[in-house]
Design a protein around this motif. Structure first.
Motif, short mmCIF file in Angstrom:
data_model
loop_
_atom_site.label_atom_id
_atom_site.label_comp_id
_atom_site.label_asym_id
_atom_site.label_seq_id
_atom_site.Cartn_x
_atom_site.Cartn_y
_atom_site.Cartn_z
N ASN A 1 1.21 -1.38 -0.43
CA ASN A 1 0.48 0.05 0.31
C ASN A 1 0.74 1.57 -0.13
N ALA A 2 0.77 2.39 -0.78
CA ALA A 2 1.94 3.43 -0.87
C ALA A 2 1.46 4.21 0.37
N PHE A 3 0.29 4.43 0.68
CA PHE A 3 0.80 5.10 2.28
C PHE A 3 1.74 4.40 3.06
N TRP A 4 1.61 3.06 3.67
CA TRP A 4 2.38 2.81 4.50
C TRP A 4 4.07 2.59 3.60
N LYS A 5 4.26 2.39 2.40
CA LYS A 5 5.07 2.14 1.80
C LYS A 5 6.15 3.61 2.55
N ALA A 6 5.03 4.76 2.13
CA ALA A 6 5.94 6.17 2.50
C ALA A 6 6.23 5.85 3.95
N ALA A 7 5.44 5.81 4.50
CA ALA A 7 5.30 5.55 6.48
C ALA A 7 6.96 4.59 6.62
N VAL A 8 7.03 3.95 5.76
CA VAL A 8 8.19 2.60 5.83
C VAL A 8 9.26 3.37 5.58
N LYS A 9 9.03 4.14 4.31
CA LYS A 9 10.19 4.70 3.53
C LYS A 9 10.89 5.27 4.57
N TYR A 10 10.33 6.37 5.22
CA TYR A 10 10.95 7.87 6.00
C TYR A 10 10.96 7.12 7.39
N LYS A 11 10.37 6.23 7.27
CA LYS A 11 11.34 5.58 9.41
C LYS A 11 10.09 5.80 9.75
N VAL A 12 9.19 7.48 10.02
CA VAL A 12 7.69 7.59 10.13
C VAL A 12 8.18 6.61 12.08
N GLU A 13 7.69 5.53 11.60
CA GLU A 13 7.04 5.26 13.16
C GLU A 13 8.39 4.91 14.24
N GLU A 14 9.24 4.78 13.94
CA GLU A 14 10.44 4.28 14.78
C GLU A 14 10.75 6.34 15.26
N LYS A 15 11.07 6.98 13.99
CA LYS A 15 11.12 8.33 14.80
C LYS A 15 10.62 8.76 15.51
N LEU A 16 9.06 8.95 15.51
CA LEU A 16 7.80 9.60 16.94
C LEU A 16 7.84 8.31 17.45
N LYS A 17 8.14 7.67 17.68
CA LYS A 17 8.52 6.71 18.39
C LYS A 17 9.88 7.05 19.79
N SER A 18 11.05 7.53 19.20
CA SER A 18 12.00 7.29 19.82
C SER A 18 12.21 8.71 19.78
N LEU A 19 11.41 9.26 19.59
CA LEU A 19 11.24 10.64 20.52
C LEU A 19 10.11 10.99 20.71
N GLU A 20 9.46 9.66 21.65
CA GLU A 20 8.03 9.65 22.48
C GLU A 20 7.10 11.00 21.76
N MET A 21 6.90 11.04 20.47
CA MET A 21 5.84 11.76 20.07
C MET A 21 3.99 11.54 19.99
N LEU A 22 4.49 11.12 21.54
CA LEU A 22 3.04 10.37 21.58
C LEU A 22 2.12 11.60 20.86
N GLY A 23 0.83 11.38 20.08
CA GLY A 23 -0.16 12.37 19.98
C GLY A 23 -0.49 13.28 18.49
N LEU A 24 0.41 13.32 18.42
CA LEU A 24 1.49 14.16 16.96
C LEU A 24 1.15 13.08 15.66
N ALA A 25 0.04 14.17 15.43
CA ALA A 25 -0.41 13.75 13.75
C ALA A 25 -0.09 14.37 13.09
N ILE A 26 0.81 13.31 11.78
CA ILE A 26 1.84 14.65 10.47
C ILE A 26 0.74 14.20 9.54
N GLN A 27 0.22 15.33 9.17
CA GLN A 27 -0.83 15.60 7.52
C GLN A 27 0.16 15.64 6.33
N GLY A 28 0.21 14.95 5.57
CA GLY A 28 1.06 15.99 4.61
C GLY A 28 0.39 14.73 3.36
N GLU A 29 1.07 15.92 2.44
CA GLU A 29 0.14 14.83 0.77
C GLU A 29 1.26 13.77 0.47
N LEU A 30 0.81 12.74 -0.41
CA LEU A 30 1.18 10.97 -0.70
C LEU A 30 1.47 12.15 -2.61
#
Length: 197
Positions: free
Chosen positions: A62-91
């Motif tokens: 899925n393109a949306f998940w591909k982008a999340a994986v490509k930019y390592k968004v999950e790991e980065k948000l978790k390592s910075l403990e950014m709970l509750g932060l929603a990042i909105q953007g254009e794919l």
């Protein structure tokens, strides 16, 4: 989880309200033509990837998940403990809305929303976090103090420009108040509409 859907009013619909915004500084960003995507860590630390209307289950194709994986968004948000932060953007890019930009898959940030505080981050906060996370931002064109010369007609005229991504006809731009990011509207290019609608 209380994230606001992304949808801007067209300038034609708010024309009579423009004078209320005179004197305010607005951030002017290129409106990219793709698919709206939101990535966020919920309050319990679970990572979500959403299209405009759906919370998407993990799928590596899925393109949306591909982008999340490509930019390592999950790991980065978790390592910075950014709970509750929603990042909105254009794919944008390969496989998305005819890919007018002729790029590989890209995720371009245009908004950030702090769910616990129920507020959008201002442009300075958003810029800092975008850089911290190593993400791309939608092209910021300039900062404009809105005044009486910014009529609906003048704004529509200034929407005719070429994209900062690749020089194709731009879809238009989004104006967002720097002091109150809740105030925003989009100005769509008439030329672009003729080609694409």
């Amino acid at each position: 989880e209380g994230i606001i859907k992304t949808d801007q009013n067209r300038v034609q619909n708010i024309g009579r309200h423009l004078p209320e915004y005179y004197g305010q500084v607005f951030e002017k960003t290129e409106k990219l033509h793709g698919s709206s995507c939101t990535m966020y860590l919920d309050s319990s630390g679970d990572f979500h990837v959403c299209s405009r209307n759906f919370d998407l289950k993990f799928d590596e194709n899925n393109a949306f998940w591909k982008a999340a994986v490509k930019y390592k968004v999950e790991e980065k948000l978790k390592s910075l403990e950014m709970l509750g932060l929603a990042i909105q953007g254009e794919l944008i890019g390969a496989g998305i809305s005819s890919n007018q930009y002729k790029v590989e898959l890209e995720f371009r940030v245009f908004d950030m929303y702090l769910v616990p505080e129920k507020r959008y981050l201002n442009s300075e906060e958003r810029k800092v976090i975008t850089e911290t996370l190593g993400l791309l931002h939608s092209p910021v064109m300039e900062y404009v103090t809105l005044s009486e010369e910014h009529t609906v007609e003048a704004l529509l005229k200034s929407a005719e420009f070429t994209s900062f991504v690749n020089g194709s006809t731009a879809e238009g731009f989004v104006m967002k108040s720097v002091s109150n990011p809740e105030i925003s509207f989009k100005v769509v290019s008439q030329q672009w509409l003729l080609k694409n609608e």
